[in-house]
Design an enzyme around this catalytic site. Structure first.
Site, PDB file in Angstrom:
ATOM      1  N   LYS A 146     -21.758   4.822 150.428  1.00  0.00           N
ATOM      2  CA  LYS A 146     -22.473   4.927 149.297  1.00  0.00           C
ATOM      3  C   LYS A 146     -24.144   5.132 149.776  1.00  0.00           C
ATOM      4  O   LYS A 146     -24.436   6.153 149.665  1.00  0.00           O
ATOM      5  CB  LYS A 146     -22.443   3.924 148.245  1.00  0.00           C
ATOM      6  CG  LYS A 146     -20.892   3.684 147.777  1.00  0.00           C
ATOM      7  CD  LYS A 146     -20.719   2.541 147.066  1.00  0.00           C
ATOM      8  CE  LYS A 146     -19.140   1.948 147.075  1.00  0.00           C
ATOM      9  NZ  LYS A 146     -18.459   3.153 146.476  1.00  0.00           N
ATOM     10  N   TRP A 162     -13.773  -5.666 142.217  1.00  0.00           N
ATOM     11  CA  TRP A 162     -13.795  -5.721 143.413  1.00  0.00           C
ATOM     12  C   TRP A 162     -13.803  -7.213 143.759  1.00  0.00           C
ATOM     13  O   TRP A 162     -13.497  -7.431 145.143  1.00  0.00           O
ATOM     14  CB  TRP A 162     -14.962  -5.164 144.056  1.00  0.00           C
ATOM     15  CG  TRP A 162     -14.966  -3.537 144.078  1.00  0.00           C
ATOM     16  CD1 TRP A 162     -15.724  -2.813 143.097  1.00  0.00           C
ATOM     17  CD2 TRP A 162     -14.041  -2.854 144.667  1.00  0.00           C
ATOM     18  NE1 TRP A 162     -15.066  -1.453 143.169  1.00  0.00           N
ATOM     19  CE2 TRP A 162     -14.329  -1.341 144.177  1.00  0.00           C
ATOM     20  CE3 TRP A 162     -12.895  -3.080 145.591  1.00  0.00           C
ATOM     21  CZ2 TRP A 162     -13.473  -0.367 144.355  1.00  0.00           C
ATOM     22  CZ3 TRP A 162     -12.350  -1.859 146.040  1.00  0.00           C
ATOM     23  CH2 TRP A 162     -12.463  -0.571 145.547  1.00  0.00           C
ATOM     24  N   ASP A 216     -20.837  -9.015 148.755  1.00  0.00           N
ATOM     25  CA  ASP A 216     -20.307  -7.613 148.773  1.00  0.00           C
ATOM     26  C   ASP A 216     -21.344  -6.838 148.126  1.00  0.00           C
ATOM     27  O   ASP A 216     -21.424  -6.417 146.912  1.00  0.00           O
ATOM     28  CB  ASP A 216     -18.871  -7.441 148.271  1.00  0.00           C
ATOM     29  CG  ASP A 216     -18.240  -6.116 147.932  1.00  0.00           C
ATOM     30  OD1 ASP A 216     -19.204  -5.146 148.779  1.00  0.00           O
ATOM     31  OD2 ASP A 216     -17.262  -5.767 147.574  1.00  0.00           O
TER      32      ASP A 216
HETATM   33  C1  LIG Z   1     -18.418  -3.141 145.375  1.00  0.00           C
HETATM   34  C2  LIG Z   1     -17.245  -2.658 146.103  1.00  0.00           C
HETATM   35  N1  LIG Z   1     -16.573  -3.446 147.057  1.00  0.00           N
HETATM   36  C3  LIG Z   1     -15.734  -2.711 147.740  1.00  0.00           C
HETATM   37  C4  LIG Z   1     -15.280  -1.399 147.810  1.00  0.00           C
HETATM   38  C5  LIG Z   1     -14.078  -0.934 148.486  1.00  0.00           C
HETATM   39  O1  LIG Z   1     -14.848  -0.464 149.743  1.00  0.00           O
HETATM   40  P1  LIG Z   1     -13.864   0.271 150.783  1.00  0.00           P
HETATM   41  O2  LIG Z   1     -13.243   1.507 150.102  1.00  0.00           O
HETATM   42  O3  LIG Z   1     -14.788   0.880 152.001  1.00  0.00           O
HETATM   43  O4  LIG Z   1     -12.964  -0.673 151.303  1.00  0.00           O
HETATM   44  C6  LIG Z   1     -15.776  -0.582 146.885  1.00  0.00           C
HETATM   45  C7  LIG Z   1     -15.618   0.717 146.556  1.00  0.00           C
HETATM   46  O5  LIG Z   1     -15.857   1.538 146.075  1.00  0.00           O
HETATM   47  C8  LIG Z   1     -17.023  -1.101 146.060  1.00  0.00           C
HETATM   48  O6  LIG Z   1     -17.717  -0.558 145.308  1.00  0.00           O
END
Ligand SMILES: Cc1ncc(COP(=O)(O)O)c(C=O)c1O
Length: 362
Positions: A197, A103, A173
């Protein structure tokens, strides 16, 4: 009777049963309106009240100070990888980022196109199986901000103490651990998280931003890309994901009914301890992550590095009503995501299954 499995999926993931039941009860007729929240104008009195209560619930549950704004936005957490630099980057002040997994890799992908940036530390060489120590982190004093991921959903690592960034705003994040533990919001410039989540269903992200930082952005950015648009319009500049926001409100009420984030955190520690102990006590299962870095939310485990046994485990667990245990395709193995909605009994059932599986296959 309705069949419910125990859902260990990483996201979208389990929602508290009490929330689903309340939503079911109100599905056809919300509060005497004769319609579902899904069918309701986002400008109606009822929906205005819902979104205000969602915000107030989040503010209370996270003890968000008054100089922070909360916005609800579409595009998931991934849009924030671009929106944060578009709004917070100041010319000549490179964005700093601590690279700890998939991420941050995606966030770096956006930074490459948008701003100057610097990697302040990286654990890529170790397969992201740990987090950098304080001495490894090198933050520019004049960085626009420092980006971190508080919990690395894929490999299962989590910051216990956040890096100290001094006067540089810390951007986190928190998609996979928001509301799972008490944090001091005032230590952050901006926090964002996809809803799917610990906050509710997919379809929205939450951004918590210190008000002054929202004023950094050029007014020439597309309107929908400016945080100030959402702040000025209370997330109602255009049609928001109304039903998702409604479920978020129910989740905020549920968290309060559990005793708040403090009580939730206590439970999360108990759940994770129980599961990691079961892994550590067995010669059959291994955790690839050293105890000090282990995530309370995403517990990754391996079986003697045997992909065949891991795949058998996931299939048989699924048949036994334990769903979503397959590891992320990049990390492999088994991953049990034990977000807020899963209680200790869910973890106990998983451990029972692990023991049985070990007996048969060990
Ligand atoms: C830590 C983290 N950041 C970002 C995301 C991406 O999220 P989204 O699918 O809402 O864009 C996720 C998805 O699992 C995640 O676990």
């Amino acid at each position: 009777m309705t069949k419910r499995v125990i859902n260990f999926s990483a996201g979208p993931s389990a929602i508290p049963l009490a929330v689903l039941e309340k939503a079911k009860e109100e599905l056809l007729d919300y509060n005497g309106t004769g319609m579902s929240v899904m069918e309701m104008s986002h400008r109606s009195k009822e929906f205005t009240e819902i979104i205000e209560k969602t915000e107030a619930g989040l503010r209370e549950n996270m003890a968000i100070p008054d100089d922070y704004e909360i916005i609800f936005i579409q595009g998931g957490a991934s849009l924030q990888f671009a929106m944060v630099p578009m709004n917070l980057y100041e010319k000549g002040k490179p964005v700093n980022i601590i690279h700890t997994g998939l991420w941050t890799k995606k966030a770096i992908g956006e930074l490459k196109n948008l701003t100057e940036y610097r990697i302040a530390a990286s654990t890529e060489a170790d397969g992201y199986r740990r987090l950098p120590s304080e001495s490894e982190i090198n933050i520019d004093k004049n960085a626009s901000y420092l980006h971190i991921v508080s919990n690395n959903t894929v490999v299962g690592t989590q910051w216990k103490n956040f890096p100290k960034s001094g006067d540089v705003p810390l951007v986190a994040d928190m998609s996979s651990d928001i509301l799972s533990r008490e944090i001091d919001v005032s230590k952050f410039g901006l926090i964002f998280a996809g809803a799917q989540k610990n906050i509710g269903p997919a379809g929205a992200a939450v951004v918590i931003i210190r008000r002054d930082l929202a004023e950094r952005a050029s007014e020439k950015l597309p309107i929908m890309m400016q945080y100030r648009t959402y702040i000025e319009n209370k997330s109602l500049y255009n049609t928001p994901p109304t039903f998702t926001i409604y479920i978020m409100k129910l989740v905020m009420d549920w968290i309060k009914s559990q005793g708040g984030v403090k009580a939730i955190e206590k439970m999360n520690i108990q759940k994770a301890d129980l599961l990691y102990n079961a892994i550590d006590e067995s010669p059959f299962y291994q955790s690839p992550i050293a105890p000090e870095f282990r995530s309370l939310m995403n517990v990754v485990m391996r079986i003697n590095r045997s992909e065949e046994l891991e795949s058998k485990f996931v299939k048989e667990a699924d048949r036994a009503g334990l769903s979503g245990l397959k590891g992320h395709r990049l990390a492999g193995g088994i991953r049990a995501s034990i977000y807020n909605a899963l209680d200790i009994n869910a973890v106990k059932k998983l451990i029972e299954f692990m023991k049985e599986f070990e007996k048969k296959n060990g």
